[in-house]
Design an enzyme around this catalytic site. Structure first.
Site, PDB file in Angstrom:
ATOM      1  N   THR A  12      19.695 -50.638  52.788  1.00 43.61           N
ATOM      2  CA  THR A  12      19.150 -51.179  53.828  1.00 43.61           C
ATOM      3  C   THR A  12      18.485 -52.507  53.622  1.00 43.61           C
ATOM      4  O   THR A  12      18.614 -53.343  54.440  1.00 43.61           O
ATOM      5  CB  THR A  12      18.566 -50.263  54.908  1.00 43.61           C
ATOM      6  OG1 THR A  12      19.245 -49.135  54.984  1.00 43.61           O
ATOM      7  CG2 THR A  12      18.046 -51.111  56.100  1.00 43.61           C
ATOM      8  N   SER A  56      23.178 -46.340  49.632  1.00 46.63           N
ATOM      9  CA  SER A  56      22.672 -45.149  48.853  1.00 46.63           C
ATOM     10  C   SER A  56      23.936 -44.301  48.937  1.00 46.63           C
ATOM     11  O   SER A  56      23.811 -43.234  47.976  1.00 46.63           O
ATOM     12  CB  SER A  56      21.326 -44.967  48.968  1.00 46.63           C
ATOM     13  OG  SER A  56      21.026 -44.273  50.340  1.00 46.63           O
ATOM     14  N   THR A  89      17.687 -45.623  51.287  1.00 48.46           N
ATOM     15  CA  THR A  89      16.633 -44.562  51.289  1.00 48.46           C
ATOM     16  C   THR A  89      17.257 -43.164  51.293  1.00 48.46           C
ATOM     17  O   THR A  89      16.634 -41.983  51.143  1.00 48.46           O
ATOM     18  CB  THR A  89      15.756 -44.834  52.492  1.00 48.46           C
ATOM     19  OG1 THR A  89      16.755 -45.020  53.761  1.00 48.46           O
ATOM     20  CG2 THR A  89      15.053 -46.172  52.473  1.00 48.46           C
TER      21      THR A  89
END
Length: 325
Positions: A12, A56, A89
């Site tokens: 992000t 991710s 994340t």
């Protein structure tokens, strides 16, 4: 002065809101992100490695292994001062735990990211980068293993987990609290890591280890299927203290009889598993069957540890000792 290596993987922190679709998408390169750092002196001590530009969920254990090799190579050849891995994340805690498990070095390794994109108010990416660089470059961080730095909090990779889908303070060590903080550019540690987990120094990883979540009424269907597909290992997020419905026991016995290690964690977000219940399906019943407890690891971390460990050995005693803290 030895440099701090910034390994960018995406996430992000490298995204913006797309004008057409109005969704968050990859948009920024590593150099574009780093240009936002206002402290030129800090910037000059850094070496940028752009490994990938992916969210991710696209990060695989193979990619984690690649990142670990980049870090180990720079430790050996360039005597790096520290590392910051910039990461999305969603799987950040898994990459951090992976690096903590396979790298045996006192050099600080920090994993960080951002909960908000660069288009959003309160974008936390730059603050997280600066805090991570400070932690990676601090002599106080030496020998503490891989660290996760987000929201000015320092957590151990072995203890931290993502607890919320949205909030900036999502990464927490639920049982122990943070190791320390970054306050006014000062790195402050309040405690040591709660336990020292054993390293697994391998150059490969198996992807044939699977994670199953238990629930009321769950049975052996998935276990038997994975066993029939030659799974190399199973991790089960059990109920509560580490207990399972009796309807799962036949599948577990079948897997163990075929030499497939079965590791038990809890689906609870905090607290350790322990074989304190002796009823049918209780933790003691499971360990008597040959299951291995992972006392303070969540399912995703236990899966990674088992995936790495079986590259060395699937021996019961070796695995039991590895998971015991």
């Amino acid at each position: 002065m030895n440099k701090i290596y910034m390994i960018f993987t995406g996430g992000t922190i490298s995204m913006k809101i797309d004008d057409v679709s109005h969704t968050v998408k990859p948009a920024l390169s590593a150099n574009q992100i780093m240009q936002s750092l206002l402290d030129s002196k800090l910037y000059n001590e850094l070496e940028i490695i752009e490994y990938s530009e992916v969210p991710s969920p696209s990060i695989t254990p193979k990619m984690m292994l690649d990142i670990s090799k980049i870090i180990k190579s720079n430790i050996e050849k360039n005597h790096a001062r520290g590392f910051v891995v910039v990461h999305g994340t969603d799987t950040l805690e898994e990459t951090a735990f992976f690096l903590d498990t396979v790298i045996d070095s006192k050099v600080p390794i920090v994993v960080t990211g951002s909960m908000k994109s660069a288009s959003e108010l309160g974008f936390d990416g730059i603050n997280n980068l600066v805090s991570s660089i400070l932690v990676a470059g601090s002599t106080k961080s030496i020998g503490r293993g891989t660290l996760v730095v987000m929201n000015d909090q320092i957590n151990s990779a072995s203890e931290v987990t993502k607890t919320n889908t949205l909030t900036l303070d999502t990464f927490k060590s639920l049982d122990y609290g943070p190791l320390g903080i970054v306050d006014n550019r000062e790195v402050i540690f309040h405690r040591e890591v709660s336990y020292s987990r054993k390293k697994v120094l391998v150059d490969s990883i198996s992807n044939d280890v699977y994670l199953i979540k238990a629930y009321a009424g769950s049975d052996s269907l998935l276990i038997n299927y994975l066993t029939s597909q030659n799974a190399k290992g199973l991790v089960i997020e059990a109920l509560g203290r580490g207990n399972l419905p009796p309807s799962m026991l036949d599948g577990i016995e079948n897997a163990i009889n075929k030499g497939i290690p079965v590791v038990i964690t809890s689906r609870c977000p905090s607290g350790r598993v322990l074989d304190s219940y002796g009823y049918l399906g209780g933790g003691k019943f499971l360990t008597d069957m040959g299951c291995i407890l992972a006392p303070s690891l969540n399912g995703q971390k236990a899966r990674l540890l088992l995936s790495l460990a079986i590259q060395k050995s699937s021996d019961y005693e070796y695995l039991k000792d590895l998971f015991t803290i």
